[in-house]
Design an enzyme around this catalytic site. Structure first.
Site, short mmCIF file in Angstrom:
data_model
loop_
_atom_site.label_atom_id
_atom_site.label_comp_id
_atom_site.label_asym_id
_atom_site.label_seq_id
_atom_site.Cartn_x
_atom_site.Cartn_y
_atom_site.Cartn_z
N GLU A 1 2.67 -6.34 4.79
CA GLU A 1 3.89 -5.85 5.43
C GLU A 1 5.02 -6.88 5.34
O GLU A 1 6.19 -6.52 5.18
CB GLU A 1 3.61 -5.49 6.89
CG GLU A 1 2.51 -4.46 7.10
CD GLU A 1 2.74 -3.16 6.36
OE1 GLU A 1 3.89 -2.85 6.00
OE2 GLU A 1 1.75 -2.44 6.13
N HIS B 1 6.76 -6.46 2.17
CA HIS B 1 7.82 -5.44 2.24
C HIS B 1 9.09 -6.02 2.87
O HIS B 1 10.21 -5.79 2.39
CB HIS B 1 7.36 -4.25 3.08
CG HIS B 1 6.34 -3.40 2.40
ND1 HIS B 1 6.43 -3.01 1.10
CD2 HIS B 1 5.19 -2.83 2.89
CE1 HIS B 1 5.41 -2.25 0.78
NE2 HIS B 1 4.64 -2.12 1.85
#
EC number: 3.4.24.-
Length: 551
Positions: A208, A211
């Protein structure tokens, strides 16, 4: 890393330039994502986790129930990890020789420079109204420290004056929450209020955070058609968009398709019928999706290259990194990061011959105790033992821990470091491992905990020499000190002259130590666990440790 290139036959090397060929062009399903939408948190619908971003407002009010695990009594196995010296020396027929004959490069990251984090500095804070468990914070810190370990990115505690202190061109920061699922926005949204991220923990959190830095999912790459097939009829409807190919105008890439990246979904990601949502065209490469690249070699390259982190730290570094190596900031030092089997000291041009830093390593600061290996204590450590009336229920074979079992008694031997050489001691590095406490307090950076053995103590006759902190009476209690601030996968430096034993903190494996191999071993007895200490697996009933020594 080295062996993988043989498995990726047919992968195309070199730089790729793309042009838009229309919705159905090039045989892929185009998914148009506008840079303007990425700048707006209100318009961005994000599925990079278990739930969509529209659930984020609900997450602010979500509170996890506090659970106390301070007093748990189980039949537990104390495991040991044996650290063995393993300096790799390969001859001319090294299995890594093929790495010397070709390059490998790829990138798949957001094109817009507006999404970059200025100077590779990422301010962050924890939303404690959402995160109410120390373990949640620790898991997110381990993920950030993995990126910090291998790259020039720096995560700094957020405060209103951070932008001026570091001279940043934005006021944004990451707000870590614990949500129902794992998700993140793409890149730096330049929000004055911060942007939320629910990254779960450890490597999922690294995914994550990837990202948040600007990385897209690998399986959305324009190169996937030759390597993976998407089974849209097996995907839950709400998550189909997570499998669409991205428009070339949105992402920058060059190189090949990397099925081993942690930015690549698993074969069953968001499945609807218990069947594969992704099919690997070459079955021989399927194991690469299952066994991800633990050290994220190309992922971290993409992050650093897109943000040009090394220009802030390595302006005086003159060595050229060859054979698909790349310049990186590793543990605060500018080095060539090389494919496995090549030597960073020569710019990845020769076979790896061992790490000189490991040869010079000394024991870190503070007083502490380790279980005594069968080969004896490290030089300069004091010896001692504790004898208890107890039965050994089970143990691994072989056991390299110096323990004596006789006439329903168990004698455990220990090695204790009492004093620092002020000229040579080092700091304990981030990781996941435990030692025994000595001198009434843990070394800096450790958390205190304890465990109690269900037995009978024979009194003063049961203690000999120097022993760790504890309560030596019926049901002996020993105090532990644990590090849980880095990944057990990222190597730390400790002396490699002689075998030693530490306890395992992670439920997945022993802490990696540079130039040393590891073996997990265990002793089984009746134990009560108290506090934040050695790893406890409530499913299997294991308290684990690590023992390491000469191979």
């Amino acid at each position: 890393m080295g062996n993988r290139s043989n498995q990726k036959k047919g992968f195309v090397h070199g730089k790729y330039l793309f042009r838009v060929l229309g919705k159905n062009g090039s045989g892929y399903k185009a998914f148009k994502v506008h840079n303007e939408a990425l700048k707006s948190a209100e318009k961005l619908e994000n599925h990079h986790g278990r739930l969509e971003v529209r659930l984020q407002q609900e997450e602010e009010d979500f509170q996890l129930k506090k659970k106390s695990i301070l007093n748990i009594q189980e039949t537990l196995s104390v495991s040991l990890c044996l650290w063995r010296i393993f300096i790799r020396r390969y001859g001319a027929e090294s299995p890594f020789n093929h790495v010397l004959h070709g390059g490998r490069n790829k990138r798949f990251i957001a094109r817009s420079n507006d999404l970059r984090w200025d100077k590779c500095i990422i301010p962050f804070r924890f939303d404690l109204s959402s995160i109410d468990r120390q373990t949640d914070v620790a898991g997110k810190m381990r993920a950030m420290n993995r990126i910090h370990y291998w790259t020039g990115f720096r995560f700094v505690d957020w405060s209103p004056d951070v932008p001026s202190v570091y001279g940043l061109n934005h006021n944004n920061h990451l707000i870590h929450i614990t949500g129902r699922g794992c998700w993140s926005f793409i890149g730096n949204l330049k929000s004055n209020r911060g942007q939320r991220i629910s990254c779960c923990d450890d490597d999922q959190c690294v995914h994550e955070l990837g990202h948040a830095v600007g990385l897209y999912h690998e399986h959305q790459s324009m190169l996937r058609s030759d390597y993976v097939r998407v089974n849209y009829n097996k995907i839950r409807d709400a998550f189909e968009q997570q499998f669409y190919m991205l428009d070339p105008s949105v992402a920058i890439m060059f190189g090949y398709y990397d099925v081993s990246s942690i930015m690549h979904y698993s074969l069953y990601g968001f499945q609807d019928q218990g069947l594969k949502t992704l099919t690997i065209e070459d079955p021989k490469q399927e194991y690469l999706v299952i066994n991800k690249d633990d050290y994220m070699y190309y992922m971290f390259y993409e992050m650093e290259r897109s943000h040009q982190c090394t220009k802030y730290f390595c302006s005086n570094f003159t060595m050229k990194c060859e054979n698909d190596g790349y310049l990186s900031v590793i543990k605060h030092k500018c080095k060539c990061r090389c494919p496995e089997g090549l030597d960073y000291a020569t710019g990845c041009t020769t076979i790896y011959q061992g790490d000189e830093e490991a040869v010079r390593a000394v024991w870190p600061e503070g007083t502490f105790t380790l279980p005594k290996p069968a080969t004896g204590c490290p030089p300069g450590f004091k010896e001692g033992s504790v004898t208890q009336f107890a039965s050994l229920l089970d143990n691994s074979l072989p056991v390299h821990y110096k323990v004596h079992v006789q006439n329903e008694t168990i004698t455990m031997d220990f090695c204790t470091k009492m004093h620092d050489n002020k000229e040579t001691f080092s700091k304990w590095e981030n990781g996941q491992y435990c030692i025994l406490r000595t001198g009434g307090r843990c070394p800096i950076g450790f958390v205190d905990g304890s465990m109690r053995f269900d037995n009978t103590f024979p009194g003063s006759d049961g203690i000999s020499g120097t022993v760790p902190d504890g309560e030596f009476k019926d049901n002996v209690l020993l105090h532990f000190c644990c590090k849980d601030d880095g990944s057990y996968k990222d190597p730390i430096l400790l002396p490699i002259r002689k075998p030693f034993i530490m306890f395992q903190k992670s439920d997945e494996g022993c802490q990696v130590v540079t130039e040393i191999s590891t073996r997990i071993q265990y002793l089984n007895n009746i134990i009560t666990f108290v506090g934040y200490s050695v790893h406890i697996d409530l499913v299997t009933g294991l308290i684990k440790g690590c023992k390491k020594g000469l191979r």
